[in-house]
Design an enzyme around this catalytic site. Structure first.
Site, PDB file in Angstrom:
ATOM      1  N   THR A 119       0.812  -1.212   0.000  1.00 18.88           N
ATOM      2  CA  THR A 119       0.000   0.000   0.000  1.00 18.88           C
ATOM      3  C   THR A 119       0.844   1.260   0.000  1.00 18.88           C
ATOM      4  O   THR A 119       1.946   1.275   0.563  1.00 18.88           O
ATOM      5  CB  THR A 119      -0.904   0.018   1.255  1.00 18.88           C
ATOM      6  N   TYR A 143      -1.940   0.339  10.009  1.00 14.83           N
ATOM      7  CA  TYR A 143      -2.165  -0.391   8.757  1.00 14.83           C
ATOM      8  C   TYR A 143      -0.909  -0.326   7.880  1.00 14.83           C
ATOM      9  O   TYR A 143      -0.411  -1.349   7.402  1.00 14.83           O
ATOM     10  CB  TYR A 143      -3.362   0.201   8.016  1.00 14.83           C
TER      11      TYR A 143
HETATM   12  C1  UD1 Z   1      -7.284   3.604   0.972  1.00 20.15           C
HETATM   13  C2  UD1 Z   1      -7.255   2.134   1.353  1.00 20.15           C
HETATM   14  C3  UD1 Z   1      -5.998   1.855   2.120  1.00 20.15           C
HETATM   15  C4  UD1 Z   1      -4.789   2.303   1.302  1.00 20.15           C
HETATM   16  C5  UD1 Z   1      -4.913   3.770   0.892  1.00 20.15           C
HETATM   17  C6  UD1 Z   1      -3.798   4.184  -0.055  1.00 20.15           C
HETATM   18  C7  UD1 Z   1      -9.158   0.710   2.001  1.00 20.15           C
HETATM   19  C8  UD1 Z   1     -10.313   0.509   2.921  1.00 20.15           C
HETATM   20  N1  UD1 Z   1      -8.414   1.821   2.198  1.00 20.15           N
HETATM   21  O1  UD1 Z   1      -7.319   4.340   2.186  1.00 20.15           O
HETATM   22  O2  UD1 Z   1      -5.931   0.472   2.388  1.00 20.15           O
HETATM   23  O3  UD1 Z   1      -3.647   2.163   2.067  1.00 20.15           O
HETATM   24  O4  UD1 Z   1      -6.156   3.935   0.208  1.00 20.15           O
HETATM   25  O5  UD1 Z   1      -3.821   5.573  -0.234  1.00 20.15           O
HETATM   26  O6  UD1 Z   1      -8.923  -0.073   1.116  1.00 20.15           O
HETATM   27  N2  UD1 Z   1     -13.088  10.381   2.998  1.00 20.15           N
HETATM   28  C9  UD1 Z   1     -14.101  11.272   3.355  1.00 20.15           C
HETATM   29  N3  UD1 Z   1     -15.328  10.745   3.643  1.00 20.15           N
HETATM   30  C10 UD1 Z   1     -15.597   9.406   3.606  1.00 20.15           C
HETATM   31  C11 UD1 Z   1     -14.558   8.510   3.241  1.00 20.15           C
HETATM   32  C12 UD1 Z   1     -13.318   9.047   2.954  1.00 20.15           C
HETATM   33  O7  UD1 Z   1     -13.906  12.497   3.395  1.00 20.15           O
HETATM   34  O8  UD1 Z   1     -16.735   8.989   3.912  1.00 20.15           O
HETATM   35  C13 UD1 Z   1     -11.772  10.946   2.638  1.00 20.15           C
HETATM   36  C14 UD1 Z   1     -10.634  10.455   3.518  1.00 20.15           C
HETATM   37  O9  UD1 Z   1     -10.511  11.261   4.667  1.00 20.15           O
HETATM   38  C15 UD1 Z   1      -9.452  10.559   2.544  1.00 20.15           C
HETATM   39  C16 UD1 Z   1     -10.072  10.226   1.189  1.00 20.15           C
HETATM   40  O10 UD1 Z   1     -11.472  10.482   1.342  1.00 20.15           O
HETATM   41  O11 UD1 Z   1      -8.958  11.878   2.483  1.00 20.15           O
HETATM   42  C17 UD1 Z   1      -9.900   8.778   0.771  1.00 20.15           C
HETATM   43  O12 UD1 Z   1     -10.317   7.938   1.856  1.00 20.15           O
HETATM   44  P1  UD1 Z   1     -10.631   6.394   1.634  1.00 20.15           P
HETATM   45  O13 UD1 Z   1     -11.406   6.186   0.380  1.00 20.15           O
HETATM   46  O14 UD1 Z   1     -11.221   5.868   2.915  1.00 20.15           O
HETATM   47  O15 UD1 Z   1      -9.192   5.760   1.369  1.00 20.15           O
HETATM   48  P2  UD1 Z   1      -7.840   5.836   2.244  1.00 20.15           P
HETATM   49  O16 UD1 Z   1      -8.105   6.083   3.671  1.00 20.15           O
HETATM   50  O17 UD1 Z   1      -6.918   6.771   1.509  1.00 20.15           O
END
Ligand code: UD1
Length: 330
Positions: A119, A143
């Site tokens: 990752t 993680y």
């Molecule tokens: C994902 C992967 C992680 C990997 C990373 C690499 C999963 C579950 N997560 O994590 O394993 O290491 O990519 O970059 O596979 N966000 C919101 N609202 C939401 C959900 C997310 O604002 O409801 C924001 C988060 O704060 C972040 C971005 O969207 O800034 C992406 O989040 P998310 O899609 O959860 O992925 P990562 O945490 O980056």
């Protein structure tokens, strides 16, 4: 080129199932090992599914032996960053310790090739938010640490000559099979694009934007979103590289371009044709502000040519899958 049977751990999960589909389309022999804790049996469209724990050494050794497996693709893992902050030992058990057990079984049974799902989280907060494969690793959440420790074990085992590996450092994987056969079906998913699509279809009341005060252009987190089908293709190329006798490699998997949370929301709104209910919320524990790949190496070494490198394409496939799920598909 010799073509042995491939063990795919976590092959019923989101990314693993897309790789199993791609392997099946190429006529590969596949055995999937998955405990179905987040994966789904009906997402395995090819090969044999064995329900079990990747950390169960006796089971894995038996599978490796009875199926004559020479290649392992290891997807099975916990992947949710904030969960890893809340329950670090779960991540060290189910990622690090389980991988150690798997590697021990591989070494004992003479597995020659290993493709590992790592990752971008191993980089922590890289300078300028951009990381190439030589950027120092400095994870900021358990993680990322759990995966980095697995990388180290794999590197050290490979150095003994026991096997060769390709370690793929995924950035933010999104989207679904363009033909709509499988998708992202994880219950209570946390991934931004998945959650935003659920909100669009009214399956969740609103989308929380975690952090609006990051040092990024619009204050929200920036990530490099890569289509799962392009990622699956990278795995096939990694496999070919190893079968052709290629050296062990560690490669970023991303497109080299970042989108903010607000830009992703706008893309989902475009695809859906209506605004989403959005609420600003505090930062989420363990989240870096910005994480973008420098991803030249994978193009050079594996001749990887992404075909779905477009945020609107990614979002459209994710939304189409979410509509199918709403109609009762897998
Ligand atoms: C994902 C992967 C992680 C990997 C990373 C690499 C999963 C579950 N997560 O994590 O394993 O290491 O990519 O970059 O596979 N966000 C919101 N609202 C939401 C959900 C997310 O604002 O409801 C924001 C988060 O704060 C972040 C971005 O969207 O800034 C992406 O989040 P998310 O899609 O959860 O992925 P990562 O945490 O980056």
């Amino acid at each position: 080129m010799a073509r042995g049977t491939i063990l795919v751990t976590g092959g019923a999960g989101y990314i693993g199932s897309h790789v199993v589909l791609a392997l099946g389309e190429r006529g590969e022999r596949v055995v999937v090992l998955d405990d179905l804790s987040t994966g789904r049996a009906d997402a395995v469209l090819h090969g044999e599914l064995v329900v079990g724990d990747v950390g169960d050494g006796a089971l894995v050794r038996r599978l490796l032996r009875t199926h004559g497996i020479d290649t392992v693709m290891h997807f099975a893992a916990r992947t949710v960053v904030p969960e890893s902050v809340a329950d670090p030992l779960k991540y060290y058990r189910e990622n690090t310790c389980a991988t150690r057990s798997l590697l021990e079984a591989c070494a004992a049974q003479g597995v020659r090739h290993f493709v590992f799902s790592s990752t971008a989280a191993v980089y922590g907060v890289p300078e300028g938010g951009i990381a190439d494969e030589d950027t120092p690793t400095a994870p900021i959440n358990p993680y990322g640490s759990s995966k980095l420790m697995s990388e180290w074990m794999l590197r050290d085992l490979a150095a003994t000559g026991a096997l060769r590996h390709v370690t793929l450092r995924y950035f933010n994987v999104a989207g679904c099979d363009p033909a709509g056969r499988i998708g992202q079906s994880t219950p209570e998913a946390t991934l931004l694009i998945k959650v935003a699509c659920e909100v669009a279809l009214g399956r969740r009341p609103e989308l929380a934007v975690f952090g609006t005060d990051y040092p990024t252009p619009d204050g929200t987190g920036v990530r490099d979103y890569i289509h799962v089908t392009d990622l699956a293709d990278a795995h096939l190329r990694a496999l070919d590289h190893l079968r052709a006798g290629g050296a062990s490699l560690t490669l970023n998997c991303g497109y080299g371009r970042g989108y903010s949370v607000r830009e992703v929301i706008a893309a989902v709104e475009r695809a859906h044709g209506a605004p989403l209910p959005v609420r600003e919320a505090p930062r989420r524990p363990g989240d870096p502000p910005m994480l973008i790949a420098r991803a030249e190496r994978i193009r050079e070494v594996l001749d990887w040519r992404p075909r779905h490198d477009d945020l609107d394409t990614i979002v459209a496939s994710a939304l189409a899958w979410e509509r199918r799920l709403a109609q009762g598909a897998r």
